[in-house]
Scaffold this active site. Structure first.
Site, PDB file in Angstrom:
ATOM      1  N   GLY A  18      -0.803  36.162  58.463  1.00 49.33           N
ATOM      2  CA  GLY A  18      -1.419  37.102  57.511  1.00 49.33           C
ATOM      3  C   GLY A  18      -0.461  37.453  56.393  1.00 49.33           C
ATOM      4  N   LEU A  23       0.278  44.146  53.839  1.00 46.31           N
ATOM      5  CA  LEU A  23       1.580  44.470  54.430  1.00 46.31           C
ATOM      6  C   LEU A  23       2.376  43.210  54.766  1.00 46.31           C
ATOM      7  N   ASP A  68      -6.009  29.396  61.717  1.00 47.80           N
ATOM      8  CA  ASP A  68      -6.792  30.469  62.328  1.00 47.80           C
ATOM      9  C   ASP A  68      -6.130  30.752  63.671  1.00 47.80           C
ATOM     10  N   SER A 108     -22.021  44.163  68.200  1.00 47.57           N
ATOM     11  CA  SER A 108     -22.515  43.020  68.985  1.00 47.57           C
ATOM     12  C   SER A 108     -21.309  42.430  69.725  1.00 47.57           C
ATOM     13  N   TYR A 150      -2.690  54.322  66.567  1.00 52.58           N
ATOM     14  CA  TYR A 150      -3.624  54.666  67.650  1.00 52.58           C
ATOM     15  C   TYR A 150      -3.542  53.705  68.837  1.00 52.58           C
ATOM     16  N   PRO A 195      -1.863  55.092  57.859  1.00 53.72           N
ATOM     17  CA  PRO A 195      -2.595  54.510  56.730  1.00 53.72           C
ATOM     18  C   PRO A 195      -1.694  54.048  55.574  1.00 53.72           C
TER      19      PRO A 195
HETATM   20  C1  HXC Z   1     -20.301  45.915  62.346  1.00 55.31           C
HETATM   21  C2  HXC Z   1     -19.521  43.786  61.886  1.00 55.31           C
HETATM   22  C3  HXC Z   1     -18.835  44.262  60.731  1.00 55.31           C
HETATM   23  C4  HXC Z   1     -18.952  45.653  60.423  1.00 55.31           C
HETATM   24  C5  HXC Z   1     -18.488  42.132  60.903  1.00 55.31           C
HETATM   25  N1  HXC Z   1     -19.275  42.468  61.930  1.00 55.31           N
HETATM   26  N2  HXC Z   1     -18.198  43.206  60.154  1.00 55.31           N
HETATM   27  N3  HXC Z   1     -20.232  44.601  62.680  1.00 55.31           N
HETATM   28  N4  HXC Z   1     -19.680  46.435  61.256  1.00 55.31           N
HETATM   29  N5  HXC Z   1     -18.326  46.173  59.352  1.00 55.31           N
HETATM   30  C6  HXC Z   1     -19.827  41.571  62.949  1.00 55.31           C
HETATM   31  C7  HXC Z   1     -20.737  40.514  62.340  1.00 55.31           C
HETATM   32  O1  HXC Z   1     -22.049  41.009  62.150  1.00 55.31           O
HETATM   33  C8  HXC Z   1     -20.690  39.417  63.396  1.00 55.31           C
HETATM   34  O2  HXC Z   1     -21.512  39.694  64.504  1.00 55.31           O
HETATM   35  C9  HXC Z   1     -19.250  39.515  63.917  1.00 55.31           C
HETATM   36  O3  HXC Z   1     -18.773  40.811  63.561  1.00 55.31           O
HETATM   37  C10 HXC Z   1     -18.339  38.475  63.281  1.00 55.31           C
HETATM   38  O4  HXC Z   1     -18.440  38.606  61.871  1.00 55.31           O
HETATM   39  P1  HXC Z   1     -17.923  37.464  60.879  1.00 55.31           P
HETATM   40  O5  HXC Z   1     -18.007  37.982  59.490  1.00 55.31           O
HETATM   41  O6  HXC Z   1     -18.585  36.163  61.217  1.00 55.31           O
HETATM   42  O7  HXC Z   1     -16.413  37.364  61.407  1.00 55.31           O
HETATM   43  P2  HXC Z   1     -15.146  36.677  60.811  1.00 55.31           P
HETATM   44  O8  HXC Z   1     -15.483  35.852  59.595  1.00 55.31           O
HETATM   45  O9  HXC Z   1     -14.465  36.063  61.946  1.00 55.31           O
HETATM   46  O10 HXC Z   1     -14.295  37.946  60.251  1.00 55.31           O
HETATM   47  C11 HXC Z   1     -13.585  38.785  61.078  1.00 55.31           C
HETATM   48  C12 HXC Z   1     -13.714  40.253  60.649  1.00 55.31           C
HETATM   49  C13 HXC Z   1     -13.462  40.428  59.113  1.00 55.31           C
HETATM   50  C14 HXC Z   1     -12.741  41.044  61.492  1.00 55.31           C
HETATM   51  C15 HXC Z   1     -15.149  40.725  60.954  1.00 55.31           C
HETATM   52  O11 HXC Z   1     -13.548  41.814  58.745  1.00 55.31           O
HETATM   53  C16 HXC Z   1     -12.115  39.882  58.680  1.00 55.31           C
HETATM   54  O12 HXC Z   1     -12.017  38.703  58.339  1.00 55.31           O
HETATM   55  N6  HXC Z   1     -11.039  40.698  58.696  1.00 55.31           N
HETATM   56  C17 HXC Z   1      -9.673  40.252  58.356  1.00 55.31           C
HETATM   57  C18 HXC Z   1      -8.903  41.259  57.559  1.00 55.31           C
HETATM   58  C19 HXC Z   1      -8.896  42.689  58.082  1.00 55.31           C
HETATM   59  O13 HXC Z   1      -9.792  43.070  58.860  1.00 55.31           O
HETATM   60  N7  HXC Z   1      -7.948  43.502  57.610  1.00 55.31           N
HETATM   61  C20 HXC Z   1      -7.864  44.905  58.012  1.00 55.31           C
HETATM   62  C21 HXC Z   1      -6.719  45.107  58.894  1.00 55.31           C
HETATM   63  S1  HXC Z   1      -6.320  46.828  58.974  1.00 55.31           S
HETATM   64  P3  HXC Z   1     -22.994  39.080  64.695  1.00 55.31           P
HETATM   65  O14 HXC Z   1     -23.362  39.464  66.090  1.00 55.31           O
HETATM   66  O15 HXC Z   1     -23.850  39.749  63.648  1.00 55.31           O
HETATM   67  O16 HXC Z   1     -22.893  37.596  64.492  1.00 55.31           O
HETATM   68  C22 HXC Z   1      -5.992  47.259  60.572  1.00 55.31           C
HETATM   69  C23 HXC Z   1      -5.514  48.636  60.958  1.00 55.31           C
HETATM   70  C24 HXC Z   1      -5.898  49.719  59.993  1.00 55.31           C
HETATM   71  O17 HXC Z   1      -6.089  46.496  61.428  1.00 55.31           O
HETATM   72  C25 HXC Z   1      -5.583  51.124  60.439  1.00 55.31           C
HETATM   73  C26 HXC Z   1      -5.785  52.068  59.269  1.00 55.31           C
HETATM   74  C27 HXC Z   1      -5.255  53.411  59.460  1.00 55.31           C
HETATM   75  P1  NAP Z   2      -4.919  42.585  55.374  1.00 55.78           P
HETATM   76  O1  NAP Z   2      -4.312  42.369  54.025  1.00 55.78           O
HETATM   77  O2  NAP Z   2      -6.372  42.421  55.524  1.00 55.78           O
HETATM   78  O3  NAP Z   2      -4.130  41.653  56.402  1.00 55.78           O
HETATM   79  C1  NAP Z   2      -4.707  40.936  57.427  1.00 55.78           C
HETATM   80  C2  NAP Z   2      -4.272  39.489  57.307  1.00 55.78           C
HETATM   81  O4  NAP Z   2      -4.628  38.778  58.486  1.00 55.78           O
HETATM   82  C3  NAP Z   2      -4.903  38.755  56.128  1.00 55.78           C
HETATM   83  O5  NAP Z   2      -3.895  38.134  55.374  1.00 55.78           O
HETATM   84  C4  NAP Z   2      -5.810  37.715  56.780  1.00 55.78           C
HETATM   85  O6  NAP Z   2      -5.827  36.529  55.992  1.00 55.78           O
HETATM   86  C5  NAP Z   2      -5.100  37.514  58.117  1.00 55.78           C
HETATM   87  N1  NAP Z   2      -6.031  37.040  59.154  1.00 55.78           N
HETATM   88  C6  NAP Z   2      -7.193  37.633  59.550  1.00 55.78           C
HETATM   89  N2  NAP Z   2      -7.781  36.900  60.491  1.00 55.78           N
HETATM   90  C7  NAP Z   2      -6.972  35.834  60.726  1.00 55.78           C
HETATM   91  C8  NAP Z   2      -7.045  34.722  61.606  1.00 55.78           C
HETATM   92  N3  NAP Z   2      -8.071  34.551  62.425  1.00 55.78           N
HETATM   93  N4  NAP Z   2      -6.042  33.812  61.573  1.00 55.78           N
HETATM   94  C9  NAP Z   2      -5.000  33.976  60.742  1.00 55.78           C
HETATM   95  N5  NAP Z   2      -4.871  35.001  59.887  1.00 55.78           N
HETATM   96  C10 NAP Z   2      -5.855  35.925  59.872  1.00 55.78           C
HETATM   97  O7  NAP Z   2      -4.589  44.054  55.897  1.00 55.78           O
HETATM   98  P2  NAP Z   2      -3.201  44.865  56.038  1.00 55.78           P
HETATM   99  O8  NAP Z   2      -3.547  46.274  55.831  1.00 55.78           O
HETATM  100  O9  NAP Z   2      -2.124  44.239  55.236  1.00 55.78           O
HETATM  101  O10 NAP Z   2      -2.883  44.662  57.599  1.00 55.78           O
HETATM  102  C11 NAP Z   2      -1.706  44.003  58.031  1.00 55.78           C
HETATM  103  C12 NAP Z   2      -1.356  44.463  59.422  1.00 55.78           C
HETATM  104  O11 NAP Z   2      -1.071  45.846  59.418  1.00 55.78           O
HETATM  105  C13 NAP Z   2      -2.458  44.260  60.437  1.00 55.78           C
HETATM  106  O12 NAP Z   2      -1.882  43.902  61.688  1.00 55.78           O
HETATM  107  C14 NAP Z   2      -3.071  45.617  60.547  1.00 55.78           C
HETATM  108  O13 NAP Z   2      -3.719  45.835  61.788  1.00 55.78           O
HETATM  109  C15 NAP Z   2      -1.835  46.476  60.417  1.00 55.78           C
HETATM  110  N6  NAP Z   2      -2.108  47.854  60.036  1.00 55.78           N
HETATM  111  C16 NAP Z   2      -2.481  48.150  58.758  1.00 55.78           C
HETATM  112  C17 NAP Z   2      -2.699  49.470  58.420  1.00 55.78           C
HETATM  113  C18 NAP Z   2      -3.079  49.878  57.017  1.00 55.78           C
HETATM  114  O14 NAP Z   2      -3.346  51.048  56.805  1.00 55.78           O
HETATM  115  N7  NAP Z   2      -3.096  48.980  56.058  1.00 55.78           N
HETATM  116  C19 NAP Z   2      -2.552  50.472  59.381  1.00 55.78           C
HETATM  117  C20 NAP Z   2      -2.202  50.132  60.687  1.00 55.78           C
HETATM  118  C21 NAP Z   2      -1.963  48.806  60.993  1.00 55.78           C
HETATM  119  P3  NAP Z   2      -7.078  35.498  55.957  1.00 55.78           P
HETATM  120  O15 NAP Z   2      -8.285  36.307  55.671  1.00 55.78           O
HETATM  121  O16 NAP Z   2      -6.695  34.515  54.911  1.00 55.78           O
HETATM  122  O17 NAP Z   2      -7.108  34.857  57.318  1.00 55.78           O
END
Ligand code: HXC
Ligand code: NAP
Length: 286
Positions: A18, A23, A68, A108, A150, A195
């Site tokens: 990532g 980050l 992935d 789901s 958390y 955050p």
């Molecule tokens: C409910 C959801 C949803 C949502 C997806 N789904 N988003 N359900 N609410 N917002 C469901 C879809 O309907 C589907 O189910 C299943 O999840 C898979 O969705 P896809 O889009 O096909 O998944 P995929 O392409 O694999 O993407 C994974 C993902 C997506 C996690 C859903 O958001 C992603 O790519 N995220 C990567 C980056 C990321 O999340 N960064 C944030 C990190 S911050 P069905 O049953 O309909 O098929 C963090 C800590 C933050 O971790 C703390 C802050 C303080």
């Molecule tokens: P982000 O930019 O969305 O980072 C997530 C990264 O993971 C993306 O670069 C994404 O790239 C990669 N990723 C997602 N699914 C993947 C997969 N299947 N295989 C390989 N790579 C994948 O969000 P961020 O805020 O910088 O988060 C970074 C880390 O900090 C995460 O571990 C998150 O849980 C943690 N964190 C963030 C916060 C916050 O407030 N920002 C707070 C607590 C913890 P692709 O989409 O190209 O795969």
């Protein structure tokens, strides 16, 4: 100018999952400044290519490969490619994650899997692939896992339950391997961020200004983190200066977690005037 000597991470080969965004990218940029060699990996090839180009300098080209982390075969290809490119890997940063807010009863099974597979399984696969090689080659190394505030024991959070469960699992992995693999010279550390505004997190977890404001009000320092603050912490933890830190998670959240933990923390809202009458009422139990 920063707190570290320019050569803090000289010649260390670091792989960040990532690493093209948020980050992960901020950590990568910091590590490069401190002399590291860097590989980044995630799913989107275009994002990786662009980030690697922007981060590279004439003498230090960033290696990238799409991967992935949910797929063990792709993880194997990635680790082989990075090792071949740099000759070794010194540091693995498990930063890739997936998360979004949702009432849990609306999820789901596929939605649950989407998060658990990236965060818990993905981290496990990269950890295993790199760890086995270090053990076989008698090589020392550091694994840094990015969890969340958390995820700690005694914590948790509604509305991000797959993430809370997966990150708690990663923390257990960190602490368990800290004991089991220390004899091989492998160190495990974790960072638990509160955050930090990133596009990836904010779009999925704090999509309105009202939600962001409420988040800030929960933080004793009354602000979100900035990415450099986290990157400095990460640089220290993977450096040789942190060589006696093993199995520890460092929280960087402006005190947010502790505020949630204390039974009387809501008293922060009491005004000075209200305190006057409250203290009169509570003196000597009157
Ligand atoms: C409910 C959801 C949803 C949502 C997806 N789904 N988003 N359900 N609410 N917002 C469901 C879809 O309907 C589907 O189910 C299943 O999840 C898979 O969705 P896809 O889009 O096909 O998944 P995929 O392409 O694999 O993407 C994974 C993902 C997506 C996690 C859903 O958001 C992603 O790519 N995220 C990567 C980056 C990321 O999340 N960064 C944030 C990190 S911050 P069905 O049953 O309909 O098929 C963090 C800590 C933050 O971790 C703390 C802050 C303080
Ligand atoms: P982000 O930019 O969305 O980072 C997530 C990264 O993971 C993306 O670069 C994404 O790239 C990669 N990723 C997602 N699914 C993947 C997969 N299947 N295989 C390989 N790579 C994948 O969000 P961020 O805020 O910088 O988060 C970074 C880390 O900090 C995460 O571990 C998150 O849980 C943690 N964190 C963030 C916060 C916050 O407030 N920002 C707070 C607590 C913890 P692709 O989409 O190209 O795969």
């Amino acid at each position: 100018m920063g707190p570290f000597a320019d050569d803090l991470l000289h010649n260390k080969a670091v792989l960040i999952t990532g690493g093209a965004t948020g980050l992960g990218r901020a950590m990568g940029e910091m590590f490069l400044k401190l002399g590291a060699r860097l590989a980044i990996a995630s799913r989107r090839e275009e994002a990786l290519k662009q980030a690697a180009q922007q981060m590279s300098s004439e003498n230090n080209v960033v290696f990238y490969k799409s991967c992935d982390v949910r797929d063990p075969a792709q993880v194997l290809d990635l680790i082989q490619a990075v090792e071949q490119h740099f000759g070794k890997i010194d540091v693995l940063v498990n930063n890739a994650a997936g998360n979004f807010i949702s009432p849990t009863e609306k999820l789901s099974p596929r939605a649950v899997d989407a998060v658990l597979n990236i965060v818990l399984h993905g981290t496990f696969y990269t950890t295993l692939e790199v760890g086995k090689r270090w053990i076989d080659n008698g090589q020392r190394g550091v694994m840094l896992n990015i969890v969340t505030s958390y995820a700690s024991s005694g914590s948790g959070s509604g509305f991000v339950v797959p993430s809370a469960a997966a990150k708690a699992g990663v923390l257990a992995l960190t602490r368990s391997l800290a004991v089991e693999w220390a004899k091989y010279g492998i160190r495990q550390v974790a960072i638990a961020p509160g955050p930090f505004p990133t596009e990836g997190a904010w779009s999925r977890l704090s999509p309105t200004p009202e939600l962001e404001q409420r988040m800030i009000e929960r933080i004793p320092l009354r602000r979100t983190g900035n990415q450099e603050e986290l990157a400095h912490l990460a640089a220290y933890l993977i450096s040789d200066y942190a060589s006696y830190i093993n199995g520890e998670v460092v929280t960087i959240d402006g005190g947010e977690w502790l505020q949630g933990a204390g039974q009387f923390n809501d008293l922060l809202e009491v005004t000075p005037q209200q305190w006057e009458s409250l203290s009169a009422m509570t003196r000597n139990g009157k």
